[in-house]
Design a protein around this motif. Structure first.
Motif, PDB file in Angstrom:
ATOM      1  N   ASP A 164       0.848  -1.189   0.000  1.00  0.00           N
ATOM      2  CA  ASP A 164       0.000   0.000   0.000  1.00  0.00           C
ATOM      3  C   ASP A 164       0.883   1.239   0.000  1.00  0.00           C
ATOM      4  N   MET A 165       0.398   2.302  -0.596  1.00  0.00           N
ATOM      5  CA  MET A 165       1.116   3.578  -0.536  1.00  0.00           C
ATOM      6  C   MET A 165       0.186   4.716  -0.895  1.00  0.00           C
ATOM      7  N   ASN A 166       0.517   5.878  -0.392  1.00  0.00           N
ATOM      8  CA  ASN A 166      -0.117   7.129  -0.799  1.00  0.00           C
ATOM      9  C   ASN A 166       0.992   8.156  -0.896  1.00  0.00           C
ATOM     10  N   MET A 167       1.321   8.584  -2.103  1.00  0.00           N
ATOM     11  CA  MET A 167       2.447   9.483  -2.321  1.00  0.00           C
ATOM     12  C   MET A 167       2.035  10.716  -3.121  1.00  0.00           C
ATOM     13  N   ASP A 168       0.771  11.106  -3.031  1.00  0.00           N
ATOM     14  CA  ASP A 168       0.239  12.191  -3.858  1.00  0.00           C
ATOM     15  C   ASP A 168       0.189  13.537  -3.167  1.00  0.00           C
ATOM     16  N   LEU A 169       0.424  13.570  -1.853  1.00  0.00           N
ATOM     17  CA  LEU A 169       0.245  14.811  -1.108  1.00  0.00           C
ATOM     18  C   LEU A 169       1.462  15.720  -1.235  1.00  0.00           C
ATOM     19  N   ILE A 170       1.221  16.983  -1.430  1.00  0.00           N
ATOM     20  CA  ILE A 170       2.276  17.984  -1.502  1.00  0.00           C
ATOM     21  C   ILE A 170       2.270  18.768  -0.193  1.00  0.00           C
ATOM     22  N   GLU A 181      -3.284  13.621   7.324  1.00  0.00           N
ATOM     23  CA  GLU A 181      -2.980  13.083   6.002  1.00  0.00           C
ATOM     24  C   GLU A 181      -1.510  13.287   5.694  1.00  0.00           C
ATOM     25  N   GLU A 182      -0.835  12.217   5.314  1.00  0.00           N
ATOM     26  CA  GLU A 182       0.570  12.328   4.930  1.00  0.00           C
ATOM     27  C   GLU A 182       0.935  11.152   4.033  1.00  0.00           C
ATOM     28  N   ASN A 183       2.003  11.310   3.272  1.00  0.00           N
ATOM     29  CA  ASN A 183       2.442  10.261   2.368  1.00  0.00           C
ATOM     30  C   ASN A 183       3.024   9.093   3.163  1.00  0.00           C
ATOM     31  N   TYR A 184       2.761   7.890   2.665  1.00  0.00           N
ATOM     32  CA  TYR A 184       3.253   6.700   3.367  1.00  0.00           C
ATOM     33  C   TYR A 184       3.456   5.552   2.385  1.00  0.00           C
ATOM     34  N   ILE A 185       4.247   4.560   2.835  1.00  0.00           N
ATOM     35  CA  ILE A 185       4.440   3.294   2.124  1.00  0.00           C
ATOM     36  C   ILE A 185       4.334   2.179   3.155  1.00  0.00           C
ATOM     37  N   GLU A 186       3.635   1.094   2.798  1.00  0.00           N
ATOM     38  CA  GLU A 186       3.492  -0.057   3.689  1.00  0.00           C
ATOM     39  C   GLU A 186       4.170  -1.286   3.092  1.00  0.00           C
ATOM     40  N   ILE A 187       4.851  -2.042   3.965  1.00  0.00           N
ATOM     41  CA  ILE A 187       5.552  -3.264   3.580  1.00  0.00           C
ATOM     42  C   ILE A 187       5.015  -4.414   4.422  1.00  0.00           C
ATOM     43  N   VAL A 199       5.615  10.281   6.473  1.00  0.00           N
ATOM     44  CA  VAL A 199       6.295  11.572   6.277  1.00  0.00           C
ATOM     45  C   VAL A 199       7.311  11.428   5.136  1.00  0.00           C
ATOM     46  N   LEU A 200       6.789  11.154   3.944  1.00  0.00           N
ATOM     47  CA  LEU A 200       7.600  10.980   2.744  1.00  0.00           C
ATOM     48  C   LEU A 200       7.315  12.114   1.756  1.00  0.00           C
ATOM     49  N   LYS A 201       8.281  12.410   0.921  1.00  0.00           N
ATOM     50  CA  LYS A 201       8.146  13.474  -0.068  1.00  0.00           C
ATOM     51  C   LYS A 201       7.205  13.032  -1.183  1.00  0.00           C
ATOM     52  N   GLY A 202       6.196  13.846  -1.450  1.00  0.00           N
ATOM     53  CA  GLY A 202       5.214  13.506  -2.467  1.00  0.00           C
ATOM     54  C   GLY A 202       5.848  13.220  -3.821  1.00  0.00           C
ATOM     55  N   GLY A 203       5.420  12.117  -4.447  1.00  0.00           N
ATOM     56  CA  GLY A 203       5.894  11.761  -5.780  1.00  0.00           C
ATOM     57  C   GLY A 203       7.300  11.195  -5.844  1.00  0.00           C
ATOM     58  N   SER A 204       7.910  10.916  -4.697  1.00  0.00           N
ATOM     59  CA  SER A 204       9.318  10.472  -4.694  1.00  0.00           C
ATOM     60  C   SER A 204       9.485   8.962  -4.643  1.00  0.00           C
ATOM     61  N   GLN A 205       8.391   8.190  -4.737  1.00  0.00           N
ATOM     62  CA  GLN A 205       8.486   6.741  -4.581  1.00  0.00           C
ATOM     63  C   GLN A 205       9.369   6.102  -5.638  1.00  0.00           C
ATOM     64  N   LYS A 206      10.150   5.100  -5.204  1.00  0.00           N
ATOM     65  CA  LYS A 206      11.047   4.352  -6.087  1.00  0.00           C
ATOM     66  C   LYS A 206      10.592   2.903  -6.248  1.00  0.00           C
ATOM     67  N   VAL A 207       9.434   2.569  -5.692  1.00  0.00           N
ATOM     68  CA  VAL A 207       8.918   1.206  -5.729  1.00  0.00           C
ATOM     69  C   VAL A 207       7.478   1.230  -6.212  1.00  0.00           C
ATOM     70  N   SER A 222      12.768  11.444   1.915  1.00  0.00           N
ATOM     71  CA  SER A 222      12.158  11.950   3.149  1.00  0.00           C
ATOM     72  C   SER A 222      11.431  13.261   2.925  1.00  0.00           C
ATOM     73  N   GLY A 223      10.448  13.518   3.809  1.00  0.00           N
ATOM     74  CA  GLY A 223       9.760  14.792   3.846  1.00  0.00           C
ATOM     75  C   GLY A 223       9.924  15.393   5.237  1.00  0.00           C
ATOM     76  N   GLY A 224       8.967  16.206   5.622  1.00  0.00           N
ATOM     77  CA  GLY A 224       8.950  16.709   6.996  1.00  0.00           C
ATOM     78  C   GLY A 224       9.558  18.068   7.216  1.00  0.00           C
ATOM     79  N   GLU A 225      10.028  18.726   6.169  1.00  0.00           N
ATOM     80  CA  GLU A 225      10.669  20.028   6.370  1.00  0.00           C
ATOM     81  C   GLU A 225       9.683  21.093   6.865  1.00  0.00           C
ATOM     82  N   ASN A 226       8.374  20.836   6.713  1.00  0.00           N
ATOM     83  CA  ASN A 226       7.376  21.801   7.164  1.00  0.00           C
ATOM     84  C   ASN A 226       6.850  21.504   8.569  1.00  0.00           C
TER      85      ASN A 226
END
Length: 296
Positions: A164-170, A181-187, A199-207, A222-226
């Motif tokens: 599962d993942m949600n990587m669309d949030l800016i 609401e925040e970007n995430y990846i599940e394993i 807390v991942l950078k939107g659109g940065s997924q490599k998988v 990574s995200g979280g600078e805000n």
């Protein structure tokens, strides 16, 4: 010969992403076989509650459990008690992500999910209730976080499959304490648990969904600078267990991380440098996977 028939039951969704359907068949002896069709990538544990059983006995008792593997599988049986009497039944069921019966051969140790060589500040997270209400004192374990100074690659902490993942949030607002609401990846892991990295950078997924990953494989940036506490990654490991009444529930469990050459639980805030030792990367590999890894 098996005859497909309809029965009355209620199902309760435990996840908006799960698609579990249940059907029943009566065999030539009058027993009822219950099957589940699971369209997801991973197993789900189903719990049945039989409220009406006439001349039928459920294997596993009133709150029988079954595991719905991807595809179609048998998850429960109702055995006919008296061959000369009719039968009837009704039930409801719930389902949760994961296989409650799956186990690890040894206690797993996780990589800190950050690229090797980065210095991080790790510590336990606080329950969101404590953020919302100043008088709250909820000490329920809810996972860990790792802070760092600069943007880094986020890696898989353990072998598993991306489910599962949600990587669309800016990222928008500044100085956030938390957000719903925040970007995430599940394993998902072979012992029935799964890791969620947030807390991942939107659109940065490599998988991609369904991809198998190994410890150290890059997942995203990574995200979280805000956030008011700066750049960080939050991580939870979740499993299914029974509560005091025998009902299924999710529980976030503490795990050990590879820190300074050994598996260590992250308790109070402390700083350390991330290590990716070969013995941990290969710990859950099959012989075939290990051979491929050695050949790279």
């Amino acid at each position: 010969m098996r005859i497909l028939f309809a029965s009355f039951f209620l199902f309760i969704f435990s996840s908006s992403f799960a698609q579990i359907t249940v059907e029943s068949e009566r065999d030539s002896d009058g027993n009822v076989q219950i099957y589940a069709t699971n369209s997801s990538l991973i197993p789900y544990t189903i719990q049945f509650e039989f409220s009406n059983l006439q001349n039928l006995s459920p294997t596993g008792g009133t709150y029988a459990l079954g595991v719905a593997n991807p595809g179609k599988s048998k998850v429960a049986t109702l055995k006919k008690v008296n061959a000369n009497q009719g039968t009837n039944f009704s039930f409801k069921y719930t389902y949760l992500k994961g296989n409650i019966y799956a186990k690890s051969k040894t206690e797993p140790v996780y990589l800190i999910p950050v690229e090797e060589g980065v210095k991080v500040l790790g510590g336990k997270m606080t329950h969101i209730e404590n953020r919302i209400r100043s008088e709250a004192n909820n000490d329920t374990y809810v996972g860990v976080s790792f802070r760092f100074d600069d943007e880094v690659e986020i890696v898989a902490p353990r072998k598993g499959v991306i489910v599962d993942m949600n990587m669309d949030l800016i990222e928008g607002k500044e100085n956030l304490a938390f957000t719903r609401e925040e970007n995430y990846i599940e394993i998902y892991h072979e012992d029935g648990t799964w890791t969620k990295l947030m807390v991942l950078k939107g659109g940065s997924q490599k998988v991609k969904l369904g991809q198998e990953v190994f410890p150290g494989d890059v997942l995203a940036i990574s995200g979280g600078e805000n956030y008011e506490n700066g750049r960080h990654i939050r991580m939870t490991v979740t499993k299914i267990e029974k509560d005091n009444l025998g009902k299924l529930k999710y529980m976030v469990e503490p795990v050990k991380f590879w820190i300074a050459g050994k598996g260590t639980a992250v308790e109070s805030s402390s700083s350390f440098e991330v290590e990716h030792p070969k013995e941990l990367i290969t710990a859950e590999m099959s012989k075939r996977e290990l051979k491929a890894y050695e050949g790279k």
